[in-house]
Design an enzyme around this catalytic site. Sequence first.
Site, PDB file in Angstrom:
ATOM      1  N   GLU A  50       0.036  -5.318   7.697  1.00  0.00           N
ATOM      2  CA  GLU A  50       0.485  -4.469   6.649  1.00  0.00           C
ATOM      3  C   GLU A  50       1.678  -3.484   6.984  1.00  0.00           C
ATOM      4  O   GLU A  50       1.374  -2.837   7.684  1.00  0.00           O
ATOM      5  CB  GLU A  50      -0.627  -3.863   5.714  1.00  0.00           C
ATOM      6  CG  GLU A  50      -0.797  -4.147   4.228  1.00  0.00           C
ATOM      7  CD  GLU A  50      -0.842  -5.615   3.941  1.00  0.00           C
ATOM      8  OE1 GLU A  50       0.369  -6.270   3.425  1.00  0.00           O
ATOM      9  OE2 GLU A  50      -2.010  -6.063   3.766  1.00  0.00           O
ATOM     10  N   THR A 110       4.426  -4.011   8.189  1.00  0.00           N
ATOM     11  CA  THR A 110       4.823  -4.334   9.369  1.00  0.00           C
ATOM     12  C   THR A 110       6.295  -5.141   9.022  1.00  0.00           C
ATOM     13  O   THR A 110       7.020  -5.313  10.064  1.00  0.00           O
ATOM     14  CB  THR A 110       4.014  -5.077  10.311  1.00  0.00           C
ATOM     15  OG1 THR A 110       3.444  -6.105   9.413  1.00  0.00           O
ATOM     16  CG2 THR A 110       2.929  -4.266  10.857  1.00  0.00           C
ATOM     17  N   ASP A 163       6.511 -11.562   1.291  1.00  0.00           N
ATOM     18  CA  ASP A 163       5.918 -12.568   0.480  1.00  0.00           C
ATOM     19  C   ASP A 163       6.770 -13.570  -0.194  1.00  0.00           C
ATOM     20  O   ASP A 163       6.112 -14.757  -0.361  1.00  0.00           O
ATOM     21  CB  ASP A 163       5.761 -11.438  -0.871  1.00  0.00           C
ATOM     22  CG  ASP A 163       5.067 -10.162  -0.432  1.00  0.00           C
ATOM     23  OD1 ASP A 163       4.429 -10.010   0.326  1.00  0.00           O
ATOM     24  OD2 ASP A 163       5.429  -9.237  -1.576  1.00  0.00           O
TER      25      ASP A 163
END
Length: 384
Positions: free
Chosen positions: A33, A35, A171
Amino acid sequence: MHDPVAFRSMHSSRFGAEPAVFVGPGRVNIIGEHTDYAEGFVMPAAINFACLAGITPRADGKIVIYSENYGEEKSFDAAALPAQGSRNWSDYPMGVVSILAGEGHKIPGFSLSLWGDVPLGSGLSSSASVEVATALAVLSLLNASFPGPVLARLCQRAENEFVGANCGIMDQFISINAREDHALLLDCRTLEYKLAPIPDHVALVIANTMVKHSVAGGDYKTRRAESEAACAIIASHRPGVTFLRDATLEDLDKWGSEMAPKSLLRARHVISENLRTVACCDALLRGDLAEVGRLMAEAHTSYSKDFEGSCVEADAMVALAQDLSGLIGARLTGGGFGGCTVNLVERSQAAAFADALGARYTAQFGIVPDIHICHASGGAHPIV
Ligand code: GLA
C-alpha cells in the site's frame, strides 16, 4: 450482479442502437500500500465487481454519456473537448477521452452508457473500473489498441491530469492485466509482473467499514508528500535514489534524524512494505499461507501506525477478524482512511466468517457492514 443483457437493452432503448459492451473490474490489494507511486511493489487481484461500458457511434459529433448509477446524462462536443475535469462523475470517462485525444487520436461522436457495482469510495477502485471500461469502449470505436501496460499508463494519466487525483498505477494496471484466480505482483518501476495463483480453498472476503474515502482528498496527498520529502533527504546523500523504491531501512538509520518525524514514519512504512510485498508473493507461490497471513498482519500495523492511513473502524475490522476460524490474513486495503479490509479466509469457512465479522462490527459501531465473498477475476475484456 451485472446483467449484460439488460444493460445492452437499456443502451439500445436510450440511444437507438445496439452497443459494443466492455467490462473493467475493480480490484482488491492483497498487500503493497502506497508503494506504487514510489515505484515499488504491489500485489492486487481483480474482483467480481466491475463497470460496464456500452458504446455506439453518433453522427452529430456529440459525446453523450449516460451513467445508470447516477441516472444522469452529460453531453460534450467531440471537436471541443474540455481540458480539465469539472468534479463530476463524467470526469473519469472524459479524462480517458481527453488523454486519447492528446495522444493524437481523432475522437468521433459517440454515445456511452456506464453502469457499475464497485462500491464508490471504498478502496476497491471504482474509478479505475470506469476508466478502463471506457478506454476499451472508445478504442473499439477508433479501431485502436494498446499493450496492457501502456493502456494502464494512459488511464492513470486520465486520473492524474484530468480528474486531478494523484494516484499511482496499481488500480488501472490490475483492472486491465488481471488473471482469474491469481494475484499479480507488479513492479511499478518496470511494469513487469508475476502471477501468483490463489489456491481454490482460499476466498477473498472484503469487509466494508462503510467509512468513505477519496484519493482526490487531502490525506492521500499529504501522505504522499510526506513520504516524498523523506526520499528527497535520502537522495541528497545518495543521488542514485530517485524514489523510495531505491531506499533501504539502513538509509533511515543514517539520515532519519534529518527528516520531519512524520516523514520518517511514512518512509519506514513504504520501504518495509516493499520488502513485505515481494516476500508475500514468494510465500503465496510456495503455498506458505501462514507466512502470507503474518505479512498481511505486519502490513496492516505498518499502514496504521507508521503511515497513519487507517481509521478506528478499519483497525477494529481487522482486530475483530483475528480469532475467527478460517482467517489466514486481514488488513486494510486500498488508499486508506476508511474503505474495506481484505481477508484471506478458508473458503469452507468464509460464510460463517463473514456473518460473525459483520455481527461483531455491528455490535461495536452500530453500522451494518457490507461483506462480500469474492474471487479473483480476469482483467478487462469485451462482452460478446
Ligand atoms: C489508491 C491509488 C493507488 C494506490 C493506493 C494505495 O488506490 O489509486 O494508486 O496508491 O491508493 O496503495
